[in-house]
Design an enzyme around this catalytic site. Sequence first.
Site, PDB file in Angstrom:
ATOM      1  CE  LYS A 122      70.849 -49.477 -61.970  1.00 42.63           C
ATOM      2  NZ  LYS A 122      70.602 -49.380 -60.517  1.00 42.63           N
ATOM      3  CB  SER A 147      73.228 -46.490 -65.311  1.00 43.40           C
ATOM      4  OG  SER A 147      74.237 -46.715 -66.269  1.00 43.40           O
ATOM      5  CE1 TYR A 160      72.883 -52.174 -63.565  1.00 40.99           C
ATOM      6  CE2 TYR A 160      73.599 -51.300 -65.687  1.00 40.99           C
ATOM      7  CZ  TYR A 160      73.496 -51.176 -64.316  1.00 40.99           C
ATOM      8  OH  TYR A 160      73.982 -50.051 -63.699  1.00 40.99           O
TER       9      TYR A 160
END
Length: 340
Positions: A154, A125, A150
């Site tokens: 990544k 991302s 989150y």
Amino acid sequence: MSKILVTGGTGYIGSHTAIELIKSGHEVLIIDDLSNSKIEALDIIEKLSGKRPVFEQFKLRDSAKVDDFFEEYDIDAVIHFAASKAVGESVAFPMKYYKNNLVSLANVVDAMSVNNVKNIVFSSSATVYGQPDKLPATEETPILPAESPYGNTKQIGEEMLLDQTKASDTFTAIALRYFNPIGAHESGENGELPMGTPNNLMPFITQTAIGLRDELKIFGDDYNTPDGTAVRDYIHVVDIAKAHIKAVERMIDGKTESQFEVFNLGTGKGFSVKQVIESFEKTTGVNLNYSIAPRRIGDVEQIYASTEKANEILGWRADKTLDEMTLSAWKWEKHLKENK
Ligand code: UDP
């Protein structure tokens, strides 16, 4: 034709990618726990691609099941979408995110190495860049400390894959850093299916327009941007899906220049929240009820991608416009209502 395992293949980006893979002649196998998607996605994939993928429902956190799967099927490559993706939830339940996103990845990579599967595409991302000092964000833009668990999954996911490439002469990984995927299949029959209240802008817009929500809140209009609202690089989900075909074929054809490659997936153009709303109102003819609310914690002011590397090295370019994105998202929202 190659056999491609698509983890999270019934989800938003996974299902669109499964369709494009099958249309490109590949065989698709899906593992999904259906925690954030529906089994009906398989019918849609079959209808829009002409072929039903092999499907197994289980959690990738279950290493024995992952191992069994890899033993049973002779996989050529993995496209790994399966992950939890709600930023706010990750702050409230960080361990859920580390287990779902990273234990799962470790299990997949382990099973790949035992079964001599060499190629993996990883859903990363643009969040890894935080708020860059310089725009557009290139793949060399420094990675900043993650703003959320989150985002951290990544960053760590990329590092795990990089470490694995160092441990093996043949293991190859491509991390694709998505900017803001929105929109739906041109048929209007496949799109994003938020469970509960959406977290992202586009489903919030379409759900408000169709009457499921009273109003859209614009999070902040005092940013240092032309109209004061935050700027993002919105990209059509089918363009994103097509980039995965390029990435996986690049690996299978042995064309990678190193064992770990990274590409930004964006259009290179930034649009503000207000511009997205304007595009939606223009293409659909629907007036949106919105108001200005305070900034959302953790949001960056503006970001958009440098697409040069993806264009030149991956040989891929996003070609759909913002109007095509907002119109297709609306077509999908109406389809959902008609098929309730
Ligand atoms: N946004 C908004 N209202 C909403 C949801 C999002 O104004 O109900 C804004 C958000 O603040 C951001 C942009 O829309 O500036 C894109 O947000 P999204 O959550 O879709 O993506 P991300 O924050 O991951 O870039």
